[in-house]
Scaffold this active site. Structure first.
Site, PDB file in Angstrom:
ATOM      1  N   LYS A 334       0.835  -1.195   0.000  1.00  0.00           N
ATOM      2  CA  LYS A 334       0.000   0.000   0.000  1.00  0.00           C
ATOM      3  C   LYS A 334       0.877   1.255   0.000  1.00  0.00           C
ATOM      4  CE  LYS A 334      -4.128  -1.923   0.157  1.00  0.00           C
ATOM      5  NZ  LYS A 334      -5.070  -1.921   1.268  1.00  0.00           N
ATOM      6  N   ARG A 385      -3.374 -10.285   4.655  1.00  0.00           N
ATOM      7  CA  ARG A 385      -3.541 -10.365   3.203  1.00  0.00           C
ATOM      8  C   ARG A 385      -2.305  -9.771   2.525  1.00  0.00           C
ATOM      9  NH1 ARG A 385      -5.694  -7.115  -0.985  1.00  0.00           N
ATOM     10  NH2 ARG A 385      -6.912  -8.292  -2.539  1.00  0.00           N
TER      11      ARG A 385
END
Length: 403
Positions: A334, A385
């Protein structure tokens, strides 16, 4: 005479008390006096806050309230109750005999105490990301070919993934909507192959979709989990599909859509607002008939959050366990993780024409992600994840030795 003294961590208290020769028959109750909690109760009237404070103080616990509670110069106050588990349980027993909704407050406090006592030493399951997309932010286009996608799924399982999360729509900032028929076309050959060959293995298949029709079709093909980044808000039929099929549902916090979510990262109290907005989506699911046992929660790193807000959520991730549901965290590659890659920042400055992906070393990003995974495991997160399963599994192998 010099005395030796050291601090004992809460997670080690039972073992250390046993080593003192403490009575085995009294151990389970005795450790409750040595495990401490800070519980925040929101928006109590001054009368209720006063009762809670006086009750806690009388039992050796403590309560922090707004200074205006004493003279009733405020209408409501947030309250922080602090004490050992034993003290908090006794406080609640006495609150159940009080008025001003104190019995209901006591029930909620006791729920938090029970969640705190749950075993947090379990190593998280790894959810491997399989993007069958053209434009995902790090691997768009790599796995559009079903055979390549299937091969990558098997590789992630070999590396340690217990869940494969298959998505056919990019939800990066600014991404366009992908219709269900394209999602179904892309995912179907992959899930059919995996479901057939993973029947004898304890590997779960998750489908990353906001579309109810996609969810229905994938449930028919044997999906175990639907991972809805909209928190059941994008497609009004999604909650009904989850109820009908009985699959698990990841309810993630987000605001808006990928097109506009970057403009919605405005919070006065980041964690409070995200927590309660997520709780509202969970309550919506329960009201639609979805069972508590079907629900997994996700604070939604990167979705309507800026870098600073993402790091705050990460630092307080354990607080989301208060909701009482399995907790998933997805921060792999991210932007806020990428912000730690100083090499990428330098390269971007050197080459203004470089794309974001080309100026970023994924090995570095995955290393940073795996480091964060160790922290998440220690804080009791249930599912992590990630893109690089192997690096994460290696870090969790290390975690297993220290928690």
């Amino acid at each position: 005479m010099q005395f030796k003294v050291r601090r004992i961590l809460p997670k080690n208290i039972k073992d250390e008390i046993q080593k003192t020769g403490f009575s085995p028959s009294y151990l389970d109750f005795g450790i409750l006096k040595h495990q401490f909690l800070n519980i925040k109760i929101y928006n109590l009237k001054p009368e209720a806050a006063t009762i809670l404070k006086q009750t806690a103080l009388s039992l050796g616990a403590d309560v922090a309230v707004h200074r205006g509670v004493l003279d009733h110069s405020i209408q409501k106050s947030d309250v922080i109750l602090s004490g050992s588990i034993a003290q908090i349980r006794t406080v609640c027993e006495k609150l159940k005999k009080q008025q001003f909704s104190m019995p209901k407050v006591a029930d909620e406090i006791l729920k938090q105490a029970e969640i705190f006592l749950e075993d947090t030493s379990k190593i998280p399951d790894i959810m491997g990301i399989l993007n069958i997309t053209e434009n995902s932010f790090s691997d768009g286009g790599r796995f559009l070919n079903p055979n390549i996608a299937i091969e990558h799924a098997y590789k992630m399982i070999e590396d340690g993934a217990r869940i494969i999360d298959i998505g056919a729509e990019s939800t990066k900032p600014g991404a366009d909507i992908i219709p269900p028929e394209i999602e179904i076309e892309r995912i179907s050959p992959v899930i059919k192959e995996l479901r057939q060959n993973l029947a004898c293995m304890d590997i779960k298949i998750s489908i990353d979709t906001r579309n109810a029709e996609t969810a229905r079709k994938m449930a028919e093909f044997g999906a175990d989990i639907i991972n809805d980044v909209s928190g059941l808000a994008f497609d009004e039929k999604m909650a009904d599909i989850i109820k009908e099929t009985g699959v698990k549902i990841v309810i993630m916090h987000s605001r808006g859509t990928p097109k506009d979510m970057d403009n919605l990262a405005c919070y006065k109290n980041t964690v409070d607002e995200i927590y309660f907005e997520l709780q509202e989506r969970v309550q919506y699911a329960l009201n639609k008939g979805i069972l508590p046992s079907q629900i997994i929660i996700d604070p939604g790193f990167g979705f309507a959050k800026n870098n600073e807000q993402n790091f705050e959520i990460l630092s307080k991730i354990e607080e989301f366990k208060s909701m009482g549901y399995p907790l998933l965290a997805g921060l792999s590659r991210k932007r806020f993780i990428k912000s730690l890659d100083k090499t990428a920042i330098f390269n971007t400055r050197q080459d203004k024409n470089a794309t974001e992906n080309k100026c970023t070393d994924f090995d570095t990003l995955d290393f940073l992600t795996s480091g964060a995974s160790l922290f998440l495991a220690i804080k009791g997160v249930d599912i992590i994840r990630v893109h690089d399963v192997l690096k994460t599994r290696q870090m969790l192998d290390l975690t297993r030795m220290i928690i």
